[in-house]
Design an enzyme around this catalytic site. Structure first.
Site, short mmCIF file in Angstrom:
data_model
loop_
_atom_site.label_atom_id
_atom_site.label_comp_id
_atom_site.label_asym_id
_atom_site.label_seq_id
_atom_site.Cartn_x
_atom_site.Cartn_y
_atom_site.Cartn_z
N GLU A 136 0.82 -1.21 0.00
CA GLU A 136 0.00 0.00 0.00
C GLU A 136 0.86 1.26 0.00
O GLU A 136 0.55 2.24 -0.68
CB GLU A 136 -0.96 0.03 1.19
CG GLU A 136 -2.14 0.94 0.83
CD GLU A 136 -2.75 1.70 1.97
OE1 GLU A 136 -2.29 1.56 3.11
OE2 GLU A 136 -3.69 2.45 1.69
N THR A 189 -5.21 10.43 -2.09
CA THR A 189 -4.88 10.42 -0.67
C THR A 189 -3.74 11.41 -0.38
O THR A 189 -3.77 12.13 0.62
CB THR A 189 -4.46 9.00 -0.23
OG1 THR A 189 -5.56 8.13 -0.50
CG2 THR A 189 -4.12 8.92 1.24
N1 HSE Z 1 -5.78 7.55 7.34
C1 HSE Z 1 -5.61 7.78 5.93
C2 HSE Z 1 -5.90 9.23 5.63
C3 HSE Z 1 -6.52 6.88 5.15
O1 HSE Z 1 -6.91 9.73 6.13
O2 HSE Z 1 -5.15 9.87 4.90
C4 HSE Z 1 -6.35 7.00 3.67
O3 HSE Z 1 -7.05 5.98 3.04
#
Ligand code: HSE
Length: 321
Positions: A136, A189
């Site tokens: 990932e 992201t």
């Molecule tokens: N915890 C991560 C974020 C999850 O919020 O950036 C991303 O899928």
């Protein structure tokens, strides 16, 4: 009796909701669908050969060392000293990229899990965590287990430390349901992480810790009132909501339809609500969907209990059936 030699295995890795409002990077849960599927079988030539990818609109690389599922599987084979093995892999993407549903985590988990099964399951699910994480991280460049861990292990998973990969599974309350709605836009992201502040005021940290503690206690004690009072995010949601059209309208609609709480799923654009019971979850999903449809934005609703299984085998062929 001899252990049957696995010739081919098809696995399913579910979508996940990361952060769960107040647990930025440290809390996530799995849902029943959608999810990615990966098929692996033995191959004559050494190395990992990705022979087919479906559902990705041609976006994903077939070179194993550049592909999320490939990186996870290669990392596992390297760890086991088995890089001379020949493995063929098919990847079937069933959820969109940049959706907030843990798409890259699902591929990474499925890749590591499927290859581990094919070679006789030398490692436990828990032991596969670092390899799936490496897969990932190759996709989003960040190291957080809040999608990978629940996808792998199932249920609701709390991550005490991402560095040490110290994770704990929580028992999901019997009647806890999630309504997840994915509006058809893409949020990377990386971009959603960059808009977050590097430092936060102590008052925000205190509120967030209080809410996270409350949410964990509420989940463990099946106390829906405490869950509801705790699902608030004062760190990521206020900054990220602007990436999602009519986010606050959707939140109001969800709360009016009876949700316990509502926030962004992972980095978005998917949103989620936790609900007591299926009927409320379906109502909430419909109410949120209507808001996005009015934008207008195509959207998909996924209503699910917390998925206790995580990644699992859907079909296995062995040489000694
Ligand atoms: N915890 C991560 C974020 C999850 O919020 O950036 C991303 O899928």
């Amino acid at each position: 009796m001899l252990k049957e030699a696995v010739q081919e295995v098809r696995v399913f890795a579910p979508a996940t909701v990361a952060n769960v409002a107040c647990g930025y990077d440290v809390l996530g849960f799995a849902i029943d669908s959608p999810g990615d599927e990966i098929v692996v079988r033995h191959h004559d030539k050494p190395g990992l050969h990705i022979t087919s990818i479906t559902g990705d609109d041609g976006k994903l690389p077939k070179a194993a060392d550049q592909n999320t599922a490939g990186v996870a599987a290669l990392d596992l084979l390297r760890h086991l000293g088995m890089t001379d093995r020949g493995v063929e892999m098919e990847i079937h993407k069933k959820m969109p990229f940049g959706s907030g549903l843990g798409s890259s985590a699902a591929s990474a988990v499925a890749g590591a899990y499927a290859v581990n099964k094919l070679i006789g399951e030398p490692l436990t699910k828990q032991q596969l965590l670092p390899f799936a994480m490496a897969g990932e991280a190759s996709a989003d460049g960040a190291w957080h287990a809040d999608n990978v861990a629940p996808c792998l292990l199932g249920g609701i998973v709390f991550i005490r430390s991402n560095e040490e990969l110290d994770v704990a599974q929580l028992p999901a309350p019997d009647n806890l349901w999630a309504a997840v709605v994915h509006p058809d836009i893409e949020i990377l992201t990386k971009v959603a992480r960059e808009i977050l502040p590097k430092d936060i005021p102590v008052t925000n940290a205190t509120q967030q810790i209080g809410n996270l503690g409350g949410l964990l206690c509420g989940i463990i004690q099946s106390d829906y009132g405490l869950i509801s009072r705790s699902i608030h995010d004062v760190i990521a949601e206020p900054r990220r909501q602007k990436l999602i059209p009519d986010f606050y309208k959707a939140k109001r609609a969800a709360m009016s339809a009876g949700a316990l709480g509502f926030s962004i799923s992972g980095a978005g654009p998917s949103v989620f609500a936790l609900c007591e019971g299926e009927e409320i979850a379906r109502k909430v999903g419909d109410a949120v969907s209507k808001v996005f449809s009015a934008v207008p934005l195509e959207n998909q609703i996924h209503v699910s209990k917390i998925n206790p299984l995580g990644v699992h085998v859907v079909e296995e062929k062995s040489s000694n059936p």
